[in-house]
Scaffold this active site. Structure first.
Site, PDB file in Angstrom:
ATOM      1  N   HIS A 149      30.026  24.295  85.588  1.00 27.89           N
ATOM      2  CA  HIS A 149      29.598  24.372  86.985  1.00 27.89           C
ATOM      3  C   HIS A 149      28.155  24.867  87.077  1.00 27.89           C
ATOM      4  O   HIS A 149      27.727  25.708  86.280  1.00 27.89           O
ATOM      5  CB  HIS A 149      30.557  25.252  87.786  1.00 27.89           C
ATOM      6  CG  HIS A 149      31.906  24.617  87.944  1.00 27.89           C
ATOM      7  ND1 HIS A 149      32.856  24.668  86.952  1.00 27.89           N
ATOM      8  CD2 HIS A 149      32.427  23.862  88.948  1.00 27.89           C
ATOM      9  CE1 HIS A 149      33.918  23.974  87.353  1.00 27.89           C
ATOM     10  NE2 HIS A 149      33.688  23.486  88.560  1.00 27.89           N
ATOM     11  N   ASP A 159      29.298  20.364  87.673  1.00 26.94           N
ATOM     12  CA  ASP A 159      29.703  20.117  89.056  1.00 26.94           C
ATOM     13  C   ASP A 159      28.982  21.084  90.003  1.00 26.94           C
ATOM     14  O   ASP A 159      28.491  22.140  89.597  1.00 26.94           O
ATOM     15  CB  ASP A 159      31.216  20.338  89.218  1.00 26.94           C
ATOM     16  CG  ASP A 159      32.013  19.177  88.638  1.00 26.94           C
ATOM     17  OD1 ASP A 159      31.423  18.284  88.008  1.00 26.94           O
ATOM     18  OD2 ASP A 159      33.247  19.185  88.821  1.00 26.94           O
TER      19      ASP A 159
HETATM   20 ZN   LIG Z   1      33.305  20.971  92.840  1.00 28.06          ZN
END
Ligand SMILES: [Zn+2]
Length: 242
Positions: free
Chosen positions: A190, A45
């Site tokens: 992430h 992400d």
């Molecule tokens: Zn996010």
């Protein structure tokens, strides 16, 4: 139980808000793939990240692994070359909203506009239709599901969260993910976390030794639908031996 999980597209009736579970009639929210196939999907992400996405792409190339990137439209606009690079190296490009504002804080029309703006940025750069949306923070509600579906996308969450955004060490991330991954898992990482990049070779090596293969979300959900057809009697063999 495993069979049940493989039979059903995951119907999540809860949203991650304090209001508690909410029935989402007919809404499909995907948090894992088929448990019949020993594959996992790595997802990132919040990219692209100007500093850390280039070394991440090189590591993935050197390991021969394709993953899926949920990109933020406003960040993609600032790093168009990285978006093209992600796609040209064979990874799936997916939508993580344009502004990264919570879906819960936007009206239905504002939300749809934000989602479509992100897809427009990504599709202009890659010339590939965007199929998957992940809400910022994993928080969504009925209108999110409805607007995502209306625009021909699937809402994709995860079943294993690395918690890499909390400042944990590479060994914590690696141990956690290797221990928890099961066939069909969607692993959440992430883009801007150095510890994740350090953990990745260990995770990939250990999961491979445990018999897992790595797929993009495009591949995972092609397999998922093939297995659903098999289990429904519409196909002769499961995807894993097709
Ligand atoms: Zn996010």
């Amino acid at each position: 139980m495993a069979l049940f999980r493989s039979l059903t597209v995951v119907l999540l009736s809860a949203v991650f808000v304090f209001a508690g579970p909410l029935r989402l009639e007919g809404a499909t929210v995907l948090a894992s793939g088929s448990s019949l196939v020993r594959t996992v999907a790595i997802t990132f992400d919040d990219g692209p990240n100007e500093k850390l996405t280039p070394p991440l792409l090189d590591i993935l190339d050197s390991l021969g692994v394709k993953v899926s990137f949920f990109l933020v439209g406003s960040m993609a606009e600032k790093n168009p070359g990285l978006v093209r690079e992600i796609r040209s190296r064979g990874h799936t490009v997916a939508n993580h909203s344009y502004s990264h504002r919570s879906c819960l804080s936007l009206s239905a029309d504002e939300l749809e506009e934000d989602i479509l703006k992100c897809s427009a940025v990504l599709e202009a750069l890659t010339s590939v239709p965007v199929r998957f949306f992940r809400p910022p923070g994993g928080k969504y509600d009925r209108k999110t599901v409805e607007r995502v579906r209306k625009n021909g996308m699937k809402l994709v969450l995860w079943d294993i969260n690395s918690r890499d955004y909390t400042g944990v060490s590479p060994s914590y991330i690696a141990n956690r993910m290797v221990r928890r991954a099961v066939p069909g898992s969607i692993l959440l990482f992430h883009s801007g976390v150095k510890a994740t990049i350090d953990a990745l070779p260990v995770i990939i090596d250990r999961l491979r030794k445990n018999g897992f293969e790595f797929v993009t979300l495009d591949e995972m959900f092609s397999a998922y639908m093939a297995n659903a057809l098999f289990l429904a009697g519409a196909a002769k063999v499961p995807f894993s031996i097709m």
